[in-house]
Write a protein that holds these residues in place. Sequence first.
Motif, mmCIF file in Angstrom:
data_model
loop_
_atom_site.group_PDB
_atom_site.id
_atom_site.type_symbol
_atom_site.label_atom_id
_atom_site.label_comp_id
_atom_site.label_asym_id
_atom_site.label_seq_id
_atom_site.Cartn_x
_atom_site.Cartn_y
_atom_site.Cartn_z
ATOM 1 N N LYS A 76 -6.924 -54.395 -4.848
ATOM 2 C CA LYS A 76 -7.256 -53.466 -3.760
ATOM 3 C C LYS A 76 -6.336 -53.725 -2.575
ATOM 4 C CE LYS A 76 -10.667 -52.435 -0.225
ATOM 5 N NZ LYS A 76 -9.642 -52.636 0.835
ATOM 6 N N PRO A 77 -5.636 -52.680 -2.110
ATOM 7 C CA PRO A 77 -4.829 -52.846 -0.906
ATOM 8 C C PRO A 77 -5.672 -52.686 0.354
ATOM 9 C CG PRO A 77 -4.509 -50.648 -1.785
ATOM 10 C CD PRO A 77 -5.443 -51.359 -2.733
ATOM 11 N N ASP A 78 -5.120 -53.102 1.464
ATOM 12 C CA ASP A 78 -5.739 -52.877 2.768
ATOM 13 C C ASP A 78 -5.827 -51.371 3.020
ATOM 14 O OD1 ASP A 78 -6.479 -52.829 5.414
ATOM 15 O OD2 ASP A 78 -4.683 -53.793 6.181
ATOM 16 N N GLY A 79 -6.944 -50.919 3.594
ATOM 17 C CA GLY A 79 -7.046 -49.524 4.010
ATOM 18 C C GLY A 79 -7.841 -48.618 3.097
ATOM 19 N N LEU A 80 -8.404 -49.156 2.010
ATOM 20 C CA LEU A 80 -9.250 -48.351 1.125
ATOM 21 C C LEU A 80 -10.684 -48.842 1.230
ATOM 22 C CD1 LEU A 80 -7.139 -48.102 -2.177
ATOM 23 C CD2 LEU A 80 -7.190 -46.510 -0.252
ATOM 24 N N VAL A 81 -11.649 -47.908 1.128
ATOM 25 C CA VAL A 81 -13.058 -48.299 1.122
ATOM 26 C C VAL A 81 -13.552 -48.359 -0.324
ATOM 27 C CG1 VAL A 81 -13.590 -47.463 3.424
ATOM 28 C CG2 VAL A 81 -13.742 -45.893 1.505
ATOM 29 N N ILE A 107 -17.783 -54.155 -9.075
ATOM 30 C CA ILE A 107 -18.669 -55.316 -9.093
ATOM 31 C C ILE A 107 -18.515 -55.984 -7.733
ATOM 32 C CG2 ILE A 107 -19.188 -57.519 -10.206
ATOM 33 C CD1 ILE A 107 -17.952 -56.355 -12.770
ATOM 34 N N GLY A 108 -19.462 -55.727 -6.841
ATOM 35 C CA GLY A 108 -19.306 -56.171 -5.469
ATOM 36 C C GLY A 108 -18.344 -55.248 -4.736
ATOM 37 N N ARG A 109 -17.995 -55.631 -3.527
ATOM 38 C CA ARG A 109 -17.127 -54.795 -2.704
ATOM 39 C C ARG A 109 -16.152 -55.656 -1.915
ATOM 40 N NH1 ARG A 109 -20.523 -49.721 -0.107
ATOM 41 N NH2 ARG A 109 -21.562 -49.044 -2.019
ATOM 42 N N LEU A 110 -15.099 -55.012 -1.453
ATOM 43 C CA LEU A 110 -14.220 -55.564 -0.429
ATOM 44 C C LEU A 110 -14.216 -54.557 0.714
ATOM 45 C CD1 LEU A 110 -11.169 -56.898 -2.497
ATOM 46 C CD2 LEU A 110 -12.867 -58.272 -1.266
ATOM 47 N N ASP A 111 -14.287 -55.031 1.956
ATOM 48 C CA ASP A 111 -14.347 -54.092 3.062
ATOM 49 C C ASP A 111 -12.979 -53.445 3.302
ATOM 50 O OD1 ASP A 111 -12.852 -55.888 4.644
ATOM 51 O OD2 ASP A 111 -14.660 -56.869 5.381
ATOM 52 N N LEU A 112 -12.935 -52.527 4.243
ATOM 53 C CA LEU A 112 -11.764 -51.678 4.469
ATOM 54 C C LEU A 112 -10.480 -52.472 4.632
ATOM 55 C CD1 LEU A 112 -10.631 -48.792 5.141
ATOM 56 C CD2 LEU A 112 -11.130 -49.334 7.542
ATOM 57 N N THR A 113 -10.512 -53.541 5.414
ATOM 58 C CA THR A 113 -9.283 -54.268 5.725
ATOM 59 C C THR A 113 -9.055 -55.490 4.847
ATOM 60 O OG1 THR A 113 -10.466 -55.455 7.480
ATOM 61 C CG2 THR A 113 -9.262 -53.477 8.114
ATOM 62 N N SER A 114 -9.930 -55.715 3.872
ATOM 63 C CA SER A 114 -9.728 -56.826 2.934
ATOM 64 C C SER A 114 -8.929 -56.333 1.730
ATOM 65 C CB SER A 114 -11.072 -57.396 2.471
ATOM 66 O OG SER A 114 -11.784 -57.949 3.566
ATOM 67 N N GLU A 115 -8.269 -57.259 1.052
ATOM 68 C CA GLU A 115 -7.437 -56.888 -0.084
ATOM 69 C C GLU A 115 -7.600 -57.916 -1.197
ATOM 70 O OE1 GLU A 115 -3.097 -57.791 0.964
ATOM 71 O OE2 GLU A 115 -4.077 -57.871 2.932
ATOM 72 N N GLY A 116 -7.038 -57.583 -2.366
ATOM 73 C CA GLY A 116 -7.058 -58.535 -3.461
ATOM 74 C C GLY A 116 -7.917 -58.092 -4.627
ATOM 75 N N LEU A 117 -8.426 -59.062 -5.373
ATOM 76 C CA LEU A 117 -9.086 -58.809 -6.648
ATOM 77 C C LEU A 117 -10.407 -58.068 -6.485
ATOM 78 C CD1 LEU A 117 -9.289 -59.237 -9.731
ATOM 79 C CD2 LEU A 117 -10.440 -61.407 -9.246
ATOM 80 N N VAL A 208 -10.238 -63.323 11.925
ATOM 81 C CA VAL A 208 -9.499 -63.110 10.668
ATOM 82 C C VAL A 208 -8.616 -61.871 10.811
ATOM 83 C CG1 VAL A 208 -9.678 -62.635 8.207
ATOM 84 C CG2 VAL A 208 -11.306 -64.199 9.289
ATOM 85 N N SER A 209 -7.304 -62.062 10.659
ATOM 86 C CA SER A 209 -6.374 -60.932 10.746
ATOM 87 C C SER A 209 -5.914 -60.457 9.364
ATOM 88 C CB SER A 209 -5.156 -61.315 11.584
ATOM 89 O OG SER A 209 -4.500 -62.450 11.043
ATOM 90 N N ARG A 210 -6.152 -61.254 8.350
ATOM 91 C CA ARG A 210 -5.862 -60.832 6.975
ATOM 92 C C ARG A 210 -6.752 -61.623 6.029
ATOM 93 N NH1 ARG A 210 0.010 -60.869 3.737
ATOM 94 N NH2 ARG A 210 -0.673 -59.531 2.021
ATOM 95 N N LEU A 211 -7.317 -60.928 5.030
ATOM 96 C CA LEU A 211 -8.209 -61.589 4.069
ATOM 97 C C LEU A 211 -7.879 -61.116 2.663
ATOM 98 C CD1 LEU A 211 -10.635 -63.492 3.687
ATOM 99 C CD2 LEU A 211 -12.135 -61.516 3.926
ATOM 100 N N ILE A 212 -7.592 -62.065 1.786
ATOM 101 C CA ILE A 212 -7.186 -61.783 0.415
ATOM 102 C C ILE A 212 -8.108 -62.515 -0.552
ATOM 103 C CG2 ILE A 212 -5.277 -61.831 -1.246
ATOM 104 C CD1 ILE A 212 -3.402 -62.290 1.170
ATOM 105 N N ARG A 213 -8.646 -61.767 -1.541
ATOM 106 C CA ARG A 213 -9.459 -62.427 -2.573
ATOM 107 C C ARG A 213 -8.599 -62.570 -3.818
ATOM 108 N NH1 ARG A 213 -15.265 -60.070 -3.782
ATOM 109 N NH2 ARG A 213 -14.157 -58.319 -4.703
#
Length: 213
Positions: A76-81, A107-117, A208-213
């Motif tokens: 998931k890139p930054d900027g998608l819900v 399965i779970g979520r990542l918020d708008l500005t989070s990215e990764g798996l 937190v200015s960037r968050l990657i899972r």
Amino acid sequence: MTDETPARGDRIAKWLARAGVASRRDAERMLTEGRVRLNNAVVTHPATFVEPGDIVQVDGAVIGAPERTRLWRYHKPDGLVTTHRDPEGRQTVFERLPPGMPRVVSIGRLDLTSEGLLLLTNDGALARRLELPSTGWLRRYRARVNGRPDPAALAALAKGVTVDGVRYGPIEAGLDSVRGDNSWLSLSLREGKNREVRRVLAHLGLHVSRLIR
């Protein structure tokens, strides 16, 4: 010879979840709203079972039988819900999936500005099971924060922490590097509550200015 009770199919909410229509909880809500029909009769009880050959409809559309359970990994890139429909009109993860993908749920979520798996599946029942805290999956994150964290405060997160009345479980956190005014942290946790990493680090005075899972 012995008499055997014929095996019944899945309860209809589970069947809908496995078919990728919605999570089991959302499917149960559809039942209470009278949106689901089985063999052209409105389903009025959640303990209704779907058997091979039955015709299931949601909002008048026939739902195909569940396919074999599949699981996808998505970056998931930054900027998608992470939602199927966003009331604010923002672009969603599901609008950016490759053509030909079946209907899937996250399965779970990542918020708008989070990215990764982000894990996706066509089986809503599986999604619900894996989201439960009792599953205990280890989630790993890298976080870029402004400032230089206190190593002792990071180490204390291993005992859990309460923030604004919410109790968060143990978090293994360590400082990876410092680059100018920013620091990179590695964090591992098992609960994965809503915005957990951001809220816990904000509690330590770290933005937190960037968050990657």
